[in-house]
Scaffold this motif. Structure first.
Motif, PDB file in Angstrom:
ATOM      1  N   ASP A 223      -5.813  13.291  32.268  1.00  0.00           N
ATOM      2  CA  ASP A 223      -6.602  14.166  31.977  1.00  0.00           C
ATOM      3  C   ASP A 223      -7.128  14.020  30.360  1.00  0.00           C
ATOM      4  OD1 ASP A 223      -6.762  15.562  34.466  1.00  0.00           O
ATOM      5  OD2 ASP A 223      -5.111  16.807  33.684  1.00  0.00           O
ATOM      6  N   GLN A 224      -7.259  12.644  30.011  1.00  0.00           N
ATOM      7  CA  GLN A 224      -7.693  12.282  28.536  1.00  0.00           C
ATOM      8  C   GLN A 224      -9.119  12.111  28.747  1.00  0.00           C
ATOM      9  OE1 GLN A 224      -4.610  10.389  26.051  1.00  0.00           O
ATOM     10  NE2 GLN A 224      -3.802   9.717  27.974  1.00  0.00           N
ATOM     11  N   LEU A 225     -10.190  12.297  27.593  1.00  0.00           N
ATOM     12  CA  LEU A 225     -11.236  11.579  27.350  1.00  0.00           C
ATOM     13  C   LEU A 225     -11.243  10.176  26.781  1.00  0.00           C
ATOM     14  CD1 LEU A 225     -13.352  14.629  26.363  1.00  0.00           C
ATOM     15  CD2 LEU A 225     -12.974  13.747  28.518  1.00  0.00           C
ATOM     16  N   TYR A 226     -11.951   9.325  27.294  1.00  0.00           N
ATOM     17  CA  TYR A 226     -11.817   8.046  26.631  1.00  0.00           C
ATOM     18  C   TYR A 226     -13.089   7.214  26.525  1.00  0.00           C
ATOM     19  CZ  TYR A 226     -12.334   5.796  31.340  1.00  0.00           C
ATOM     20  OH  TYR A 226     -12.909   5.406  32.436  1.00  0.00           O
ATOM     21  N   LEU A 227     -13.330   6.240  25.517  1.00  0.00           N
ATOM     22  CA  LEU A 227     -14.239   5.392  25.370  1.00  0.00           C
ATOM     23  C   LEU A 227     -13.786   4.099  25.575  1.00  0.00           C
ATOM     24  CD1 LEU A 227     -16.016   6.612  22.116  1.00  0.00           C
ATOM     25  CD2 LEU A 227     -16.933   7.007  24.691  1.00  0.00           C
ATOM     26  N   LYS A 228     -14.439   2.992  26.452  1.00  0.00           N
ATOM     27  CA  LYS A 228     -13.904   1.820  26.562  1.00  0.00           C
ATOM     28  C   LYS A 228     -14.999   0.943  26.356  1.00  0.00           C
ATOM     29  CE  LYS A 228     -10.903   1.216  29.963  1.00  0.00           C
ATOM     30  NZ  LYS A 228     -10.509   0.985  31.284  1.00  0.00           N
ATOM     31  N   SER A 229     -14.762  -0.425  25.882  1.00  0.00           N
ATOM     32  CA  SER A 229     -15.836  -1.693  26.086  1.00  0.00           C
ATOM     33  C   SER A 229     -15.190  -2.962  26.561  1.00  0.00           C
ATOM     34  CB  SER A 229     -16.161  -1.836  24.404  1.00  0.00           C
ATOM     35  OG  SER A 229     -15.098  -2.271  23.599  1.00  0.00           O
ATOM     36  N   ARG A 230     -15.701  -3.422  27.258  1.00  0.00           N
ATOM     37  CA  ARG A 230     -15.034  -4.791  28.133  1.00  0.00           C
ATOM     38  C   ARG A 230     -16.109  -5.923  28.082  1.00  0.00           C
ATOM     39  NH1 ARG A 230     -13.823  -3.923  34.295  1.00  0.00           N
ATOM     40  NH2 ARG A 230     -11.975  -2.887  33.401  1.00  0.00           N
ATOM     41  N   PHE A 231     -15.422  -6.957  27.752  1.00  0.00           N
ATOM     42  CA  PHE A 231     -16.142  -8.401  28.074  1.00  0.00           C
ATOM     43  C   PHE A 231     -15.600  -9.109  28.959  1.00  0.00           C
ATOM     44  CE2 PHE A 231     -16.227 -12.769  27.275  1.00  0.00           C
ATOM     45  CZ  PHE A 231     -17.757 -13.090  27.109  1.00  0.00           C
TER      46      PHE A 231
ATOM     47  N   ALA B 180     -11.561  -9.063  28.196  1.00  0.00           N
ATOM     48  CA  ALA B 180     -10.947  -8.545  27.021  1.00  0.00           C
ATOM     49  C   ALA B 180     -11.783  -6.933  27.035  1.00  0.00           C
ATOM     50  CB  ALA B 180     -11.050  -8.917  25.631  1.00  0.00           C
ATOM     51  N   GLU B 181     -10.518  -6.161  26.724  1.00  0.00           N
ATOM     52  CA  GLU B 181     -10.924  -4.425  26.660  1.00  0.00           C
ATOM     53  C   GLU B 181     -10.495  -3.940  25.339  1.00  0.00           C
ATOM     54  OE1 GLU B 181      -9.775  -2.441  30.056  1.00  0.00           O
ATOM     55  OE2 GLU B 181     -10.621  -3.725  31.494  1.00  0.00           O
ATOM     56  N   LEU B 182     -11.044  -2.915  24.796  1.00  0.00           N
ATOM     57  CA  LEU B 182     -10.892  -2.282  23.620  1.00  0.00           C
ATOM     58  C   LEU B 182     -11.066  -0.747  24.117  1.00  0.00           C
ATOM     59  CD1 LEU B 182      -9.729  -2.115  20.773  1.00  0.00           C
ATOM     60  CD2 LEU B 182     -12.055  -2.257  20.030  1.00  0.00           C
ATOM     61  N   TYR B 183     -10.167  -0.012  23.839  1.00  0.00           N
ATOM     62  CA  TYR B 183     -10.479   1.485  24.264  1.00  0.00           C
ATOM     63  C   TYR B 183      -9.745   2.392  23.532  1.00  0.00           C
ATOM     64  CZ  TYR B 183      -6.346   0.083  27.281  1.00  0.00           C
ATOM     65  OH  TYR B 183      -5.127  -0.542  27.740  1.00  0.00           O
ATOM     66  N   TYR B 184     -10.201   3.632  23.347  1.00  0.00           N
ATOM     67  CA  TYR B 184      -9.550   4.842  22.557  1.00  0.00           C
ATOM     68  C   TYR B 184      -9.362   6.110  23.652  1.00  0.00           C
ATOM     69  CZ  TYR B 184      -8.331   7.941  18.956  1.00  0.00           C
ATOM     70  OH  TYR B 184      -7.792   9.222  18.332  1.00  0.00           O
ATOM     71  N   TYR B 185      -8.300   6.804  23.824  1.00  0.00           N
ATOM     72  CA  TYR B 185      -7.957   7.617  24.546  1.00  0.00           C
ATOM     73  C   TYR B 185      -7.588   8.953  23.548  1.00  0.00           C
ATOM     74  CZ  TYR B 185      -7.557   5.585  29.215  1.00  0.00           C
ATOM     75  OH  TYR B 185      -8.237   4.944  30.247  1.00  0.00           O
ATOM     76  N   THR B 186      -7.883  10.136  23.907  1.00  0.00           N
ATOM     77  CA  THR B 186      -7.835  11.278  22.828  1.00  0.00           C
ATOM     78  C   THR B 186      -6.233  11.683  22.463  1.00  0.00           C
ATOM     79  OG1 THR B 186      -8.053  12.662  24.710  1.00  0.00           O
ATOM     80  CG2 THR B 186      -9.860  12.584  23.690  1.00  0.00           C
ATOM     81  N   ARG B 187      -5.228  11.198  23.336  1.00  0.00           N
ATOM     82  CA  ARG B 187      -4.036  11.321  22.957  1.00  0.00           C
ATOM     83  C   ARG B 187      -3.334  10.055  22.946  1.00  0.00           C
ATOM     84  NH1 ARG B 187      -4.285  15.298  27.217  1.00  0.00           N
ATOM     85  NH2 ARG B 187      -2.877  13.773  28.673  1.00  0.00           N
ATOM     86  N   ASP B 188      -3.333   9.034  23.769  1.00  0.00           N
ATOM     87  CA  ASP B 188      -2.916   7.696  23.593  1.00  0.00           C
ATOM     88  C   ASP B 188      -3.438   7.045  22.457  1.00  0.00           C
ATOM     89  OD1 ASP B 188      -1.153   8.643  25.430  1.00  0.00           O
ATOM     90  OD2 ASP B 188      -2.331   7.461  27.252  1.00  0.00           O
ATOM     91  N   ARG B 189      -4.619   7.510  22.084  1.00  0.00           N
ATOM     92  CA  ARG B 189      -5.268   6.747  20.860  1.00  0.00           C
ATOM     93  C   ARG B 189      -5.414   5.108  21.444  1.00  0.00           C
ATOM     94  NH1 ARG B 189      -0.599   9.065  18.186  1.00  0.00           N
ATOM     95  NH2 ARG B 189       0.292   6.952  17.661  1.00  0.00           N
TER      96      ARG B 189
END
Length: 319
Positions: free
Chosen positions: A166-174, A190-199
């Motif tokens: 149940d975390q919000l996240y942003l993700k970009s992928r190539f 390749a992916e780069l993402y940010y989760y509200t708790r996992d960072r």
């Protein structure tokens, strides 16, 4: 190519791969079924597809003041539902329900998709439940996301959604692929993402694939996951070999090794299995029988023997 082989290549090859090889270019044959020959599962599949399409058309209509389709194209949903029983030594009652839904939205120029899945890690879409790593919180986590692409053929995509406990996240992928010749190719992403708790987190994947003249497919996958919350890397190496038998039967062999780089580079899990996949009744209905052996560090690497029994149904786009 064989219809079963095409579907299996879909499982071992990521979606949106721009690779023109003999393992992909041929669509599976369609079975013409008369109304009098329809069984209850035909009625269910058609009714479920119609219901999903109606729902997503209502959703797509929210993005336009005009009624009806966009340039003659309607919003559609496609996906799969899989039910498994995966008994093994020390765990006889292991069951698994997997699903994946993709919704295309013509009123957004088909550049935005709605994705709903039981698991965000597409590279483990055909892995038994006991062998899926729990370190990244990928087990039993429903994920919903909006995916945006600059254009339909872009190698880049961006997601915003909720998942992984149940975390919000942003993700970009190539994601892209390079064909060296008619038989050899390399797929990479390749992916780069940010989760509200996992960072912060990142993934890198490279796969080498060989397609033989008899349509056998061999692939060596390598994937690395960075975890900001624990400042370490999870790595996975996997060998897959697809052997088509005929129009409705195929075998897939898998050998997977997974581990971490801290406190030192070590193996955490080893898995090997042979999957028999067949669809004797309908193009959209598949059955799997997969004997396997699993060694895990938390079980002192004592071999756990089992068999996965699955039924998988596709709807929407023909598979």
């Amino acid at each position: 190519m064989l219809c079963v082989a095409v579907t299996l290549c879909h499982l071992v090859m990521p979606a949106n791969t721009h690779l023109n090889s003999s393992a992909q270019v041929v669509s599976p044959p369609s079975n013409e079924i008369n109304a009098s020959e329809e069984a209850w599962f035909d009625v269910w599949q058609r009714s479920f597809t119609d219901s999903m399409d109606f729902t997503v058309r209502q959703f797509d209509g929210l993005f336009s003041r005009e009624q009806g389709s966009h340039n003659g194209e309607h919003a559609k949903a496609e996906g799969r539902i899989q039910l498994s029983w995966e008994p093994r030594s020390r765990e006889l009652s292991e069951t698994d329900l997997r699903f994946r839904i993709r919704v295309s939205l013509p009123h957004l120029e088909n550049r935005v998709d709605l994705l709903l899945s039981d698991n965000e890690d597409e590279s483990q879409s055909d892995t038994i439940k006991a062998a899926r790593s729990n370190s990244l919180g990928r087990r039993d986590n429903t994920t919903i996301a909006l995916r945006f692409r600059p254009d339909q053929n872009s190698h880049y995509s961006y997601r915003i959604g909720a998942g992984r406990r149940d975390q919000l996240y942003l993700k970009s992928r190539f994601r892209d692929a390079a064909a060296f010749n008619a038989h050899w190719a390399m797929l990479y992403d390749a992916e780069l993402y940010y989760y509200t708790r996992d960072r912060l987190g990142a993934e890198v994947g490279v796969a080498i694939q060989h397609v033989a003249t008899d349509n056998q497919v061999t692939r060596f996958n390598n994937r690395y996951y960075y975890r900001d919350i624990s400042n370490d890397w999870l790595w996975r190496h996997e060998l897959q070999h697809l052997y088509p038998i005929n129009n409705h039967h195929a075998l897939v062999y898998r050998l997977m090794v997974e581990g971490y780089d801290k406190p030192k580079y070590h193996v955490d899990e080893v898995y090997t299995g042979l999957r028999w996949r067949f669809n004797p009744f309908r193009d959209w209905l598949y059955f799997d029988v997969e004997p396997f052996v699993l060694w895990r560090r938390d079980e002192d690497f004592k071999g756990s023997y089992g068999v996965a029994l699955r039924v998988e149904a596709y709807y929407g786009k023909t598979k």
